[in-house]
Design an enzyme around this catalytic site. Structure first.
Site, mmCIF file in Angstrom:
data_model
loop_
_atom_site.group_PDB
_atom_site.id
_atom_site.type_symbol
_atom_site.label_atom_id
_atom_site.label_comp_id
_atom_site.label_asym_id
_atom_site.label_seq_id
_atom_site.Cartn_x
_atom_site.Cartn_y
_atom_site.Cartn_z
ATOM 1 N N GLY A 81 45.029 34.599 39.635
ATOM 2 C CA GLY A 81 44.610 35.397 38.481
ATOM 3 C C GLY A 81 44.837 36.892 38.687
ATOM 4 N NE ARG A 145 44.878 30.411 37.974
ATOM 5 C CZ ARG A 145 44.051 31.227 38.625
ATOM 6 N NH1 ARG A 145 43.938 31.138 39.937
ATOM 7 N NH2 ARG A 145 43.329 32.110 37.976
ATOM 8 C CG ASP A 176 42.483 27.878 47.106
ATOM 9 O OD1 ASP A 176 41.767 27.575 48.079
ATOM 10 O OD2 ASP A 176 42.387 27.355 45.981
ATOM 11 C CE LYS A 202 44.043 37.269 43.234
ATOM 12 N NZ LYS A 202 44.524 36.171 42.389
ATOM 13 C CB THR A 203 39.744 37.092 43.589
ATOM 14 O OG1 THR A 203 39.112 36.490 42.460
ATOM 15 C CG2 THR A 203 38.758 37.101 44.742
ATOM 16 C CG ASP A 205 36.416 35.024 40.355
ATOM 17 O OD1 ASP A 205 36.604 35.717 39.335
ATOM 18 O OD2 ASP A 205 36.660 33.807 40.406
HETATM 19 P P1 FBP Z 1 41.645 34.201 41.076
HETATM 20 O O1 FBP Z 1 40.583 33.494 41.858
HETATM 21 O O2 FBP Z 1 42.972 33.574 41.168
HETATM 22 O O3 FBP Z 1 41.681 35.658 41.413
HETATM 23 O O4 FBP Z 1 41.268 34.145 39.510
HETATM 24 C C1 FBP Z 1 39.943 34.289 39.106
HETATM 25 C C2 FBP Z 1 39.775 34.150 37.619
HETATM 26 O O5 FBP Z 1 39.995 35.365 36.945
HETATM 27 C C3 FBP Z 1 38.393 33.605 37.303
HETATM 28 O O6 FBP Z 1 37.464 34.646 37.137
HETATM 29 C C4 FBP Z 1 38.616 32.783 36.074
HETATM 30 O O7 FBP Z 1 37.709 31.725 36.025
HETATM 31 C C5 FBP Z 1 40.008 32.262 36.264
HETATM 32 O O8 FBP Z 1 40.676 33.188 37.077
HETATM 33 C C6 FBP Z 1 40.772 32.073 34.982
HETATM 34 O O9 FBP Z 1 42.006 31.502 35.273
HETATM 35 P P2 FBP Z 1 43.262 31.538 34.323
HETATM 36 O O10 FBP Z 1 43.857 32.884 34.429
HETATM 37 O O11 FBP Z 1 44.169 30.503 34.891
HETATM 38 O O12 FBP Z 1 42.784 31.257 32.936
#
Ligand code: FBP
Length: 553
Positions: A81, A145, A176, A202-203, A205
């Site tokens: 993400g 992803r 991951d 990175k994230t 979250d």
């Molecule tokens: P990452 O863990 O890859 O950084 O992504 C987190 C996130 O933004 C979450 O907060 C959210 O639940 C998810 O990605 C949404 O995923 P997508 O972009 O595939 O809709």
């Protein structure tokens, strides 16, 4: 592409590096610390990573650079993400690479890890990079992803690297992706491929965090963006005095984002998924908890409020998790076709009633019909319920409305309850990075190059001391294997980086816990306003409340 005024101005921003990385590559030396071991399951992790396990922690310092200044080609990918600051990781890496030797080349593989497999890339030049400095998003090369985890994939990546004479790959990703970076690094070491792998944390979250990673990048900007919006909603609530706003915020599993937003804005309610799980709270108990705040405030004439709901909360409600597991089971294989062929919702409901246990049916029965249908109709390609799509902000407001109706009938509540719903997610993931994220990310990228130049493999670019001004940040590297343990994933034991959930005995949660009762009953809103990019450092370079509380001396 037409540019906004802010975009033009941000191009000129010069990100701040830690003192030890300033003054040119030729003046950066390295100091090796003690050998490391993994946080748990040491023997198993060592057996799985015989070539990369136990390496030393390293720190950079001022001194003569002793690394060989040979020509280097480096590859980089963005994984998962979006998170504000990703562009700056690439800019920092590019600047360090080019300042060492203008012949050096940076290959950006497109669309995430799959770009490496498909050999889809661009070679960056100054003009291209300059168009992305200090900007949000991952559109510089895109992200994806796809997981890099099989030996077949690794062999293809080795071939692609060989073809372009790439001797290092930087993987910018979450837990991951960095786990996979460690496995790829081990593969390259074992096969003498002559390719190093460096990870960057990175994230948005905030769940890639441990004693070595003080925070993942993007968390700062995303939570500041959401907090601005929540503050605006609070001000509207306090002006109109007629709505309860239920605001779901992103964060797939951990509640760091919700907690940080609560610390920034002091809403009436903020659920913390980890606490819900710890206390084994039921949906009904959570609804009562929120209804107590609604009723208490109504008694004082305040028929308005703001509640923050973390995206992943329903999975942490034990009875809901059981319900989801039963639904997945109920619709496994051919039974899904039988269910889908039923003509009306009433027929489907009867099928569900027959298939669920009494306990799960009780949980199912109290859900609003829209959510019930979501659970059965919107499933992933494996037929499983897509928990992330559940509109938990609507779920909780509906459950609270039921509670209040019952209280009204019993003469215990006389207020008005009118709910509005919001989901704050994508609007925070690509915001212009805050100064903190712009500086942190640029430093991570620059530092990643230093790790490459000094020949490290399977390391995470580590910048620490982040609650202090950037000059005092510490740059170095940590073997990724140090952060790993064995966990059961999809029925198999796997070496992974542990996901960091909110610690209920940590200082940020404790601060929230000590204040939330007052916030629930009174109006203590804080309006943080927009991210400030220019102005006094105490306004523009502020870190998150989470980090400030965690690092408070
Ligand atoms: P990452 O863990 O890859 O950084 O992504 C987190 C996130 O933004 C979450 O907060 C959210 O639940 C998810 O990605 C949404 O995923 P997508 O972009 O595939 O809709």
């Amino acid at each position: 592409m037409e540019l906004s005024s802010l975009q033009k101005a941000r191009y000129a921003y010069q990100p701040k590096l830690p003192q030890m990385l300033r003054g040119g590559i030729a003046e950066i030396s390295v100091s090796e610390g003690a050998e490391t071991k993994s946080v748990a399951d040491c023997e198993k992790i060592q057996a799985l990573f015989p070539n990369t396990y136990g390496k030393k922690e390293i720190v950079f310092k001022k001194g003569t650079n002793t690394a060989e200044a040979k020509k280097l080609n480096v590859g980089v990918i963005l994984s998962g993400g979006q998170a504000p600051g990703g562009h700056n990781v690439i800019c920092g890496l590019y600047d360090a690479l080019k300042s060492t030797n203008p012949e050096n080349q940076l290959f950006g593989f497109k669309g995430g890890p799959s770009g490496l497999i498909e050999d889809s890339y661009i070679v960056f030049d100054d003009a291209y990079i300059d168009a992305y400095r200090n900007t949000g998003g991952f559109d510089i090369i895109g992200s994806g992803r796809t997981k890099l985890e099989t030996r077949e994939q690794f062999a293809i990546v080795a071939d692609v690297c060989k073809k372009h004479e790439i001797s290092a790959v930087v993987i910018i990703g979450g837990d991951d992706s960095n786990t996979n970076a460690a496995v790829l690094a081990e593969y390259f070491a074992e096969t003498n491929a002559g390719v190093q792998v460096i990870g960057c944390p990175k994230t948005i979250d905030g769940d890639l965090k441990n004693e070595d990673i003080e925070c993942s990048f993007g968390f700062d900007t995303a939570t500041k963006t959401y907090s601005e919006l929540i503050g605006n909603i609070e001000r509207d609530a306090n002006s109109a005095k007629k709505y309860w706003h239920f605001v779901k915020v992103m964060g797939r599993s951990a509640s760091h984002v919700a907690l940080e937003c609560a610390l920034e804005t002091q809403p009436n309610i903020c659920l913390i998924s980890e606490e819900v799980a710890e206390k084994k709270m039921s949906l009904s108990e959570i609804a009562d908890y929120i209804a107590d705040s609604v009723a208490g405030r109504a008694a004082k004439g305040m028929n308005f409020g703001v509640a923050i709901i973390p995206e992943g909360v329903v999975e942490f409600v034990p009875e809901f998790a059981v319900l989801i597991a039963e639904i997945n089971e109920l619709l496994a294989g051919a039974k899904a076709d039988e269910f889908n062929a039923l003509p009306t919702w009433a027929d489907k409901y009867a099928f569900i009633e027959k298939g669920l246990t009494k306990e799960s049916m009780e949980v199912f029965a109290i859900l609003p019909q829209g959510i019930q249908q979501q659970l059965f109709l919107e499933r992933d390609p494996h037929g499983n319920v897509q928990v992330s799509l559940i509109e938990s902000e609507k779920l909780f407001s509906a459950l609270v409305a039921d509670k209040l109706a019952a209280r009204k009938a019993a003469g215990e509540y006389k207020g008005k309850f009118s709910a509005l719903h919001h989901f704050l997610g994508y609007e925070g993931r690509c915001a212009f990075p805050s100064n903190f994220d712009a500086d942190y990310c640029y430093s991570l990228g620059y530092n990643a190059f230093m790790l490459i130049q000094y020949g490290y493999n399977g390391y995470l670019s580590k910048i620490s001391n982040l609650s202090k001004p950037a000059t005092e940040w510490v740059a170095g590297g940590m073997p990724i294997t140090k952060m790993m343990n064995i966990e059961r994933r999809h029925g198999e034991d796997k070496p992974v980086i542990r996901k960091a959930l909110v610690e209920l005995d940590g200082k940020p949660f404790k601060f929230f816990e000590a204040n939330r009762e007052k916030w629930a009953q009174e109006t203590c809103y804080v309006y943080p306003g927009a991210i400030q990019y220019y102005g006094p450092a105490e306004v523009c370079d502020l870190t998150t409340r989470t980090l400030a509380l965690e690092k408070a001396e």
